[in-house]
Design a protein around this motif. Structure first.
Motif, PDB file in Angstrom:
ATOM      1  N   THR A   1       0.807  -1.237   0.000  1.00  0.00           N
ATOM      2  CA  THR A   1       0.000   0.000   0.000  1.00  0.00           C
ATOM      3  C   THR A   1       0.838   1.284   0.000  1.00  0.00           C
ATOM      4  N   TRP A   2       2.131   1.157  -0.275  1.00  0.00           N
ATOM      5  CA  TRP A   2       2.959   2.376  -0.313  1.00  0.00           C
ATOM      6  C   TRP A   2       2.482   3.257  -1.474  1.00  0.00           C
TER       7      TRP A   2
ATOM      8  N   SER B   1      -1.041  -2.536  -5.740  1.00  0.00           N
ATOM      9  CA  SER B   1      -1.818  -2.016  -6.858  1.00  0.00           C
ATOM     10  C   SER B   1      -3.079  -1.370  -6.311  1.00  0.00           C
TER      11      SER B   1
END
Ligand SMILES: NC(=O)c1ccc[n+]([C@@H]2O[C@H](COP(=O)([O-])OP(=O)(O)OC[C@H]3O[C@@H](n4cnc5c(N)ncnc54)[C@H](OP(=O)(O)O)[C@@H]3O)[C@@H](O)[C@H]2O)c1
Length: 328
Positions: free
Chosen positions: A23-24, A272
């Motif tokens: 989730t970066w 993604s």
């Protein structure tokens, strides 16, 4: 259809799902909410975040909905977050894990990682200490690790581990630890396979999690946001060998890259926010790469030169004795 995801055994009897959602750089609320919903619908149960990603509260809200609706149970989920560099101080480990738990609206984490082996000063109100006020601190890994162990004792996390540590830093922790590190999270993809480090971790009963497993095709966009020049990066998604192996199996290049990792007992956390890609990235358990595929993919190793996320966006870090990567 909900995919059935195999897990990797962790020290202490816990299990980590072999694919997780990264989730970066996901901070847009609607986009991340949609991504998390798509991921949970597709069968993801493992989510990777960090205090510095500034998205724990969004993740917490989505998880709360799924948990209260009964669509998932807490035991089915595997949630990882990370102690930021400004938390690498004996007095701040408990403070930061509590902050993360509050944002995530969770009673406990499944895995808490030290994000990077170098500590900095903390200025209240800043997720990342502004560069002009940044001071490097003595990282005191053993002292910090004792504080990490206390978080397990207090029930705030089921397991603890490290990220971006090198072998000698892990060896020191292993010697001193009462609770051994259960995981190492590192950059790992076909151009940077880190085979010696992976072998060392597996021998020491540590799960290896691969970050940037697709070679992060968005990394130059990130460099732009921090005012740095674009770099030439390995374009794995367009690599002809990977493409030809993908074609042979009726899969995509991304799926081949992820499958290669999982077949080597490495957990992968592709990021993604695109629902079709989120589904694609977990749909890798209905085919196998054969010995010839594995051998030719192994040959794509470039080594250290291929490191993408080299943390040089904080130029001062490289001068610290705990800089974990080779110097340039
Ligand atoms: N511990 C650490 O220091 C550290 C450092 C870096 C990353 N991480 C963790 O690891 C996660 C993954 O690494 P990453 O984000 O650097 O890189 P990555 O997962 O290798 O690549 C992410 C990029 O690939 C695109 N993508 C995803 N699936 C794709 C597919 N099937 N086909 C084509 N493109 C695809 C995504 O685009 P869209 O989102 O637009 O679909 C995004 O731009 C992070 O999100 C974070 O959770 C940890």
């Amino acid at each position: 259809m909900v995919a059935k995801i195999p897990s990797m055994d962790m020290a202490g009897g816990k299990k980590m799902p072999a694919i997780g959602l990264g989730t970066w750089m996901s901070t847009n609320e609607t986009e991340l909410e949609n991504a998390l919903n798509a991921a949970l619908e597709a069968g993801y149960r493992h989510i990777d975040t960090a205090y510095v990603y500034e998205n724990e509260a969004i993740i917490g809200r989505v998880l709360k909905k799924w948990l209260t609706s009964g669509k998932v149970t807490r035991e089915e989920l595997f949630i990882t977050t990370k102690l930021p560099m400004c938390g690498i101080h004996r007095d701040r480990v408990e403070f930061f894990i509590k902050k993360s738990l509050e944002s995530l609206q969770l009673e406990y984490l499944d895995l808490y990682l030290i994000h990077f082996p170098i500590g900095t000063n903390y200025i209240e109100g800043f997720t990342l200490t502004p560069p002009d006020q940044l001071k490097l601190e003595d990282s005191d890994h053993i002292g910090i690790w004792k504080k990490m162990e206390e978080q397990v004792d207090a029930g705030r996390t089921r397991a603890i581990g490290v990220s971006n540590f090198n072998q000698s830093q892990i060896e020191k922790l292993l010697k001193a630890a009462r609770i051994k590190p259960a995981c190492l999270q590192i950059e790992l993809h076909l151009s940077l396979q880190q085979r010696d480090l992976v072998e060392f971790c597996h021998k020491n009963n540590m799960v290896v999690t691969a970050y940037s497993p697709l070679g992060n095709p968005s990394y130059n966009k990130f460099l732009e946001t921090v005012g740095m020049e674009a770099r030439e990066l390995p374009n794995l998604l367009q690599n002809p060998l990977i493409k030809s192996i993908a074609k042979k199996h009726g899969k995509s290049s991304g799926q081949v890259m992820l499958r290669f990792l999982v077949q080597n007992n490495i957990v992968a956390i592709p990021k993604s926010v695109t629902p079709s890609r989120i589904k694609e990235n977990i749909d890798i358990f209905d085919f196998s790469l054969d010995a010839e595929d594995m051998a030719s993919l192994k040959g794509l190793e470039i080594g250290e030169k291929a490191r993408i996320c080299d943390f040089r966006f904080f130029p001062v870090l490289e001068s610290h004795p705990d800089w974990p990567f080779s110097k340039q």
